[in-house]
Design an enzyme around this catalytic site. Structure first.
Site, PDB file in Angstrom:
ATOM      1  N   LEU A 151     -13.478 -60.274-105.358  1.00 33.73           N
ATOM      2  CA  LEU A 151     -12.832 -61.117-106.371  1.00 33.73           C
ATOM      3  C   LEU A 151     -12.215 -62.365-105.738  1.00 33.73           C
ATOM      4  CD1 LEU A 151      -9.538 -60.812-106.016  1.00 33.73           C
ATOM      5  CD2 LEU A 151      -9.895 -58.676-107.218  1.00 33.73           C
ATOM      6  N   LYS A 152     -12.116 -63.414-106.580  1.00 36.78           N
ATOM      7  CA  LYS A 152     -11.469 -64.650-106.141  1.00 36.78           C
ATOM      8  C   LYS A 152     -10.110 -64.736-106.813  1.00 36.78           C
ATOM      9  CE  LYS A 152     -14.764 -67.276-107.899  1.00 36.78           C
ATOM     10  NZ  LYS A 152     -15.750 -66.292-108.368  1.00 36.78           N
ATOM     11  N   GLU A 153      -9.054 -64.987-106.048  1.00 38.25           N
ATOM     12  CA  GLU A 153      -7.751 -65.220-106.680  1.00 38.25           C
ATOM     13  C   GLU A 153      -7.914 -66.401-107.627  1.00 38.25           C
ATOM     14  OE1 GLU A 153      -4.635 -65.583-103.770  1.00 38.25           O
ATOM     15  OE2 GLU A 153      -5.150 -63.667-102.884  1.00 38.25           O
ATOM     16  N   ASN A 209     -17.379 -63.402 -96.334  1.00 40.35           N
ATOM     17  CA  ASN A 209     -16.302 -64.383 -96.156  1.00 40.35           C
ATOM     18  C   ASN A 209     -16.597 -65.335 -95.001  1.00 40.35           C
ATOM     19  OD1 ASN A 209     -14.818 -63.664 -98.322  1.00 40.35           O
ATOM     20  ND2 ASN A 209     -13.171 -62.655 -97.209  1.00 40.35           N
ATOM     21  N   TYR A 252     -17.862 -78.146-100.498  1.00 40.85           N
ATOM     22  CA  TYR A 252     -16.886 -79.234-100.659  1.00 40.85           C
ATOM     23  C   TYR A 252     -16.073 -79.408 -99.379  1.00 40.85           C
ATOM     24  CZ  TYR A 252     -18.075 -79.280-105.564  1.00 40.85           C
ATOM     25  OH  TYR A 252     -18.764 -79.403-106.741  1.00 40.85           O
ATOM     26  N   GLY A 254     -12.879 -80.798 -97.220  1.00 40.44           N
ATOM     27  CA  GLY A 254     -11.485 -80.882 -97.655  1.00 40.44           C
ATOM     28  C   GLY A 254     -10.540 -80.847 -96.487  1.00 40.44           C
ATOM     29  N   CYS A 261      -7.501 -64.562 -97.125  1.00 39.22           N
ATOM     30  CA  CYS A 261      -8.725 -63.884 -96.652  1.00 39.22           C
ATOM     31  C   CYS A 261      -9.486 -64.632 -95.565  1.00 39.22           C
ATOM     32  CB  CYS A 261      -9.641 -63.618 -97.844  1.00 39.22           C
ATOM     33  SG  CYS A 261      -8.954 -62.379 -98.957  1.00 39.22           S
TER      34      CYS A 261
HETATM   35  N1  NAD Z   1      -6.327 -61.351-102.071  1.00 42.65           N
HETATM   36  C1  NAD Z   1      -7.652 -61.450-102.211  1.00 42.65           C
HETATM   37  O1  NAD Z   1      -8.163 -62.393-102.808  1.00 42.65           O
HETATM   38  C2  NAD Z   1      -8.556 -60.392-101.636  1.00 42.65           C
HETATM   39  C3  NAD Z   1      -9.890 -60.371-102.021  1.00 42.65           C
HETATM   40  C4  NAD Z   1     -10.719 -59.387-101.494  1.00 42.65           C
HETATM   41  C5  NAD Z   1     -10.218 -58.464-100.584  1.00 42.65           C
HETATM   42  N2  NAD Z   1      -8.909 -58.524-100.204  1.00 42.65           N
HETATM   43  C6  NAD Z   1      -8.423 -57.517 -99.264  1.00 42.65           C
HETATM   44  O2  NAD Z   1      -7.725 -56.516-100.002  1.00 42.65           O
HETATM   45  C7  NAD Z   1      -6.615 -56.024 -99.248  1.00 42.65           C
HETATM   46  C8  NAD Z   1      -5.323 -56.224-100.023  1.00 42.65           C
HETATM   47  O3  NAD Z   1      -5.134 -57.616-100.192  1.00 42.65           O
HETATM   48  P1  NAD Z   1      -4.004 -58.188-101.172  1.00 42.65           P
HETATM   49  O4  NAD Z   1      -4.175 -59.675-101.177  1.00 42.65           O
HETATM   50  O5  NAD Z   1      -4.033 -57.431-102.450  1.00 42.65           O
HETATM   51  O6  NAD Z   1      -2.695 -57.786-100.326  1.00 42.65           O
HETATM   52  P2  NAD Z   1      -1.157 -57.903-100.760  1.00 42.65           P
HETATM   53  O7  NAD Z   1      -0.433 -58.182 -99.506  1.00 42.65           O
HETATM   54  O8  NAD Z   1      -1.028 -58.801-101.946  1.00 42.65           O
HETATM   55  O9  NAD Z   1      -0.813 -56.428-101.269  1.00 42.65           O
HETATM   56  C9  NAD Z   1      -0.783 -55.303-100.450  1.00 42.65           C
HETATM   57  C10 NAD Z   1       0.166 -54.290-101.075  1.00 42.65           C
HETATM   58  O10 NAD Z   1       0.104 -53.078-100.329  1.00 42.65           O
HETATM   59  C11 NAD Z   1       1.404 -52.502-100.317  1.00 42.65           C
HETATM   60  N3  NAD Z   1       1.498 -51.507 -99.242  1.00 42.65           N
HETATM   61  C12 NAD Z   1       1.577 -51.703 -97.905  1.00 42.65           C
HETATM   62  N4  NAD Z   1       1.654 -50.515 -97.261  1.00 42.65           N
HETATM   63  C13 NAD Z   1       1.617 -49.554 -98.202  1.00 42.65           C
HETATM   64  C14 NAD Z   1       1.632 -48.135 -98.169  1.00 42.65           C
HETATM   65  N5  NAD Z   1       1.732 -47.470 -97.017  1.00 42.65           N
HETATM   66  N6  NAD Z   1       1.577 -47.455 -99.331  1.00 42.65           N
HETATM   67  C15 NAD Z   1       1.489 -48.127-100.521  1.00 42.65           C
HETATM   68  N7  NAD Z   1       1.469 -49.470-100.618  1.00 42.65           N
HETATM   69  C16 NAD Z   1       1.524 -50.172 -99.477  1.00 42.65           C
HETATM   70  C17 NAD Z   1       2.323 -53.688-100.143  1.00 42.65           C
HETATM   71  O11 NAD Z   1       3.648 -53.390-100.533  1.00 42.65           O
HETATM   72  C18 NAD Z   1       1.643 -54.730-101.045  1.00 42.65           C
HETATM   73  O12 NAD Z   1       2.168 -54.696-102.357  1.00 42.65           O
HETATM   74  C19 NAD Z   1      -6.655 -56.772 -97.907  1.00 42.65           C
HETATM   75  O13 NAD Z   1      -7.385 -56.005 -96.976  1.00 42.65           O
HETATM   76  C20 NAD Z   1      -7.425 -58.041 -98.243  1.00 42.65           C
HETATM   77  O14 NAD Z   1      -8.086 -58.574 -97.131  1.00 42.65           O
HETATM   78  C21 NAD Z   1      -8.065 -59.458-100.729  1.00 42.65           C
END
Ligand code: NAD
Length: 441
Positions: A151-153, A209, A252, A254, A261
């Site tokens: 997913l994309k934020e 990525n 693009y 930039g 990520c």
């Molecule tokens: N943000 C994105 O766009 C995106 C997209 C694809 C994949 N990812 C991957 O997904 C994963 C999560 O990313 P995110 O952006 O959601 O991270 P985030 O930092 O927003 O959220 C992580 C959450 O995990 C919680 N956490 C940490 N340790 C914990 C534990 N022991 N038990 C329960 N909860 C716990 C934290 O409190 C936090 O709320 C990462 O590996 C990231 O690389 C992120």
């Protein structure tokens, strides 16, 4: 199905809400008490379009609940997603302490056969470590699978509901069948579920990525060549993007890529490749180009106004690493702002949604403007970092009147250089030359 999602960040929140929306019984667990308390009240701790109504509806209809009790969430579910953060460690590797802590809790809380899925982005071989951690605490059967998230934020709900593809790395026929069934409502039209072995799924996420980051750095390198030769990178971009073998996305140029990520995933992939003896030089180049690119706007501003910026005011439009999110992790705007502050500038910032998030990073060292125009008042220059929609067609007359000097450094190529010159601006952008040189100060 009974689904637990451990970690309620950008990914976990969207995953939980979307799984509840398709009728599953979801428990979403996070150790952050403040976050969970807000979620229980139906408040969304992040800015992500379309997420709030989804969470509110599924909370009200009882298909999702939020808890800090991870073990209870594990006991209540048959399918458990691990969606906690994997931040970069000091050596650039993905820090797996949160993932392995969750695996330990799962092992200790096991009360029947479970399917555990790493949703977090994790290096190849992590599923094996997760299994070992769980099996150290239980003899009950466990399947450990990998289901990376693409997913994309900013468009996360839509991406999750209508994915280009779902990648499932599975360790058994049974787990594959259950997960395909779980995802079936999301791929009704595309049908694009790719089932593969677990290591292939783990590598697929990093490769995706890294490929996107490579395209961005490649275009930034081409933009530099355009600047040296007077060519317009927009023409080059269209010229290559119309080739069906290349495609037009992520071409693009930039002010560098940022976010939660790309920077960490490129670093982690380099680390894994080096550790295993693979040649990571292509990714080292991607990273080096990006580091240079993050300083391009600053270098131009300093070349124009001098190293000592005391007594100068610089306006910055756009703080989040991209539009439609408040996420400022590794945002290139922070690199520029820190460097401006170091040189003594007063910095006035504006962002349509990331102002609260910016306060966590910048505190009271910058001035927060109530509108993008207010940020310009008396400024010696404007720097643009994020291509938010409201910035695309501003009132240039009003901008010029507010700025002390009509000097613009645009890291997102929002406007036409010729139009900007005609409107009386000195306009620096990326790979398209500089228009209207020598604006009056
Ligand atoms: N943000 C994105 O766009 C995106 C997209 C694809 C994949 N990812 C991957 O997904 C994963 C999560 O990313 P995110 O952006 O959601 O991270 P985030 O930092 O927003 O959220 C992580 C959450 O995990 C919680 N956490 C940490 N340790 C914990 C534990 N022991 N038990 C329960 N909860 C716990 C934290 O409190 C936090 O709320 C990462 O590996 C990231 O690389 C992120």
């Amino acid at each position: 199905m009974k689904v637990a999602v451990i970690g309620s960040g950008y990914v976990g929140l969207v995953l939980g809400a979307c799984m509840a929306e398709s009728g599953n019984d979801v428990v979403s667990a996070d150790i952050d008490e403040n976050k969970v308390a807000r979620l229980q009240r139906g408040e969304i701790p992040i800015y992500e379009p379309s997420l709030e109504p989804l969470v509110k509806r599924n909370l009200a209809e009882g298909r999702i609940r939020y808890t800090t009790d991870v073990a209870e969430a594990v006991r209540a579910s048959d399918i458990i997603f691990i969606a906690v953060g994997t931040p970069p460690g000091e050596d650039g590797s993905a820090d797996l302490k949160h993932v392995l802590a969750v695996a330990r809790t799962i092992g200790q809380a096991m009360n029947g056969e479970k399917i555990v899925i790493t949703k977090s982005t994790v290096p190849v071989g992590t599923a094996r470590r997760v299994r070992a951690e769980i099996e150290a605490h239980t003899d009950l059967p466990v399947h450990v699978c990998s289901n990376p998230e693409f997913l994309k934020e900013g468009a996360a709900v839509d991406d999750f509901m209508k994915p280009d593809r779902v990648v499932l790395g599975v360790d058994s026929e049974h787990a594959g069948a259950v997960l395909r069934d779980l995802y079936e409502p999301f791929v009704r039209n595309s049908g694009a579920i790719l089932t593969m072995d677990v290591p292939a799924a783990e590598i697929t996420k990093y490769a995706a990525n890294a490929m996107l980051a490579t395209r961005i750095s490649f275009m930034n390198a081409i933009a530099q060549l355009c600047e040296l030769t007077g060519a317009d990178v927009n023409m080059v971009r269209k010229g290559i993007g119309s080739d069906a073998r290349i495609g037009s996305a992520f071409l693009y140029p930039g002010a560098g890529y940022g976010g939660s990520c790309f920077p960490k995933d490129v670093k982690a992939l380099i680390h894994t490749m080096e550790e295993l003896g693979a040649d990571a030089s292509i990714l080292q180049a991607v990273e080096a180009v990006n580091e240079r690119q993050k300083r391009v706007l600053l270098n131009r501003l300093v070349a124009r106004l001098g190293e000592d910026l005391s007594g100068r005011t610089v306006a910055v439009w756009g703080l989040s690493f991209k539009p439609n999110t408040d996420d400022m992790r590794e945002a290139p705007s922070l690199v520029t702002i820190e460097a401006l502050l170091e040189r003594g500038a007063r910095v006035v910032v504006h962002d349509p949604v990331a102002m609260d998030e910016a306060r966590h990073h910048l505190g009271d060292r910058v001035t927060y403007a109530a509108s993008n125009y207010e940020a310009l008042a008396g400024a010696d220059a404007l720097v643009i970092h994020t291509e938010w929609q409201p910035y695309r067609r501003p009132d240039f007359v009003r901008m010029k009147a507010a700025l002390k000097a009509p000097l613009v450094f645009d890291g997102r190529n929002l406007w036409e250089p010729a139009d900007m010159a005609a409107a009386g601006f000195e306009y620096h952008c990326i790979g398209r030359g500089t228009a209207g040189l020598s604006a009056k100060e």
